[in-house]
Design a protein around this motif. Structure first.
Motif, PDB file in Angstrom:
ATOM      1  N   ARG A  88       2.280  -4.353  -6.793  1.00  0.00           N
ATOM      2  CA  ARG A  88       0.868  -4.353  -6.409  1.00  0.00           C
ATOM      3  C   ARG A  88      -0.033  -4.228  -7.629  1.00  0.00           C
ATOM      4  NH1 ARG A  88       0.897   1.503  -3.699  1.00  0.00           N
ATOM      5  NH2 ARG A  88       0.704   2.732  -5.602  1.00  0.00           N
ATOM      6  N   PRO A 115       4.568   0.769  -4.697  1.00  0.00           N
ATOM      7  CA  PRO A 115       4.060  -0.186  -5.689  1.00  0.00           C
ATOM      8  C   PRO A 115       4.930  -1.429  -5.872  1.00  0.00           C
ATOM      9  CG  PRO A 115       5.006   1.708  -6.785  1.00  0.00           C
ATOM     10  CD  PRO A 115       5.002   2.017  -5.315  1.00  0.00           C
ATOM     11  N   GLU A 119      -3.523  -2.510  -8.355  1.00  0.00           N
ATOM     12  CA  GLU A 119      -4.297  -1.454  -7.704  1.00  0.00           C
ATOM     13  C   GLU A 119      -5.606  -1.957  -7.087  1.00  0.00           C
ATOM     14  OE1 GLU A 119      -3.202   1.545  -6.997  1.00  0.00           O
ATOM     15  OE2 GLU A 119      -1.350   1.059  -8.016  1.00  0.00           O
ATOM     16  N   SER A 120      -6.377  -2.718  -7.817  1.00  0.00           N
ATOM     17  CA  SER A 120      -7.668  -3.154  -7.303  1.00  0.00           C
ATOM     18  C   SER A 120      -7.523  -4.161  -6.163  1.00  0.00           C
ATOM     19  CB  SER A 120      -8.515  -3.753  -8.421  1.00  0.00           C
ATOM     20  OG  SER A 120      -7.868  -4.893  -8.952  1.00  0.00           O
ATOM     21  N   ARG A 169       0.845  -1.197   0.000  1.00  0.00           N
ATOM     22  CA  ARG A 169       0.000   0.000   0.000  1.00  0.00           C
ATOM     23  C   ARG A 169       0.884   1.252   0.000  1.00  0.00           C
ATOM     24  NH1 ARG A 169      -3.550  -3.267   3.371  1.00  0.00           N
ATOM     25  NH2 ARG A 169      -5.538  -3.450   2.311  1.00  0.00           N
TER      26      ARG A 169
END
Length: 65
Positions: free
Chosen positions: A48, A8, A50-51, A5
């Motif tokens: 990561r 990335p 995003e969703s 979080r």
């Protein structure tokens, strides 16, 4: 997932040091999380999605298969 979080990308070594375990253990966990669609495995680390980071549940609250 908390670490992703904030940034990335995270290396396997960084994640291992963060949780106090070996890179091999981190790699197995990362492979499982990637298979479940929570993150993308990269050479030497993870990126990561995003969703998935926004919707991820802590391990304590996920049902054990």
């Amino acid at each position: 997932m908390e670490r992703l979080r904030a940034s990335p990308f995270a290396s396997l070594e960084e994640l291992g040091a963060l949780v106090g375990t070996s890179v091999s253990t981190v790699r197995r966990d990362v492979n499982q999380l990637a298979a479940e669609g929570f993150l993308q495995r990269t050479h030497g680390g993870v990126r990561r999605l995003e969703s998935s980071v926004a919707n991820a549940q802590p391990a304590e609250s996920r049902p054990v298969p």
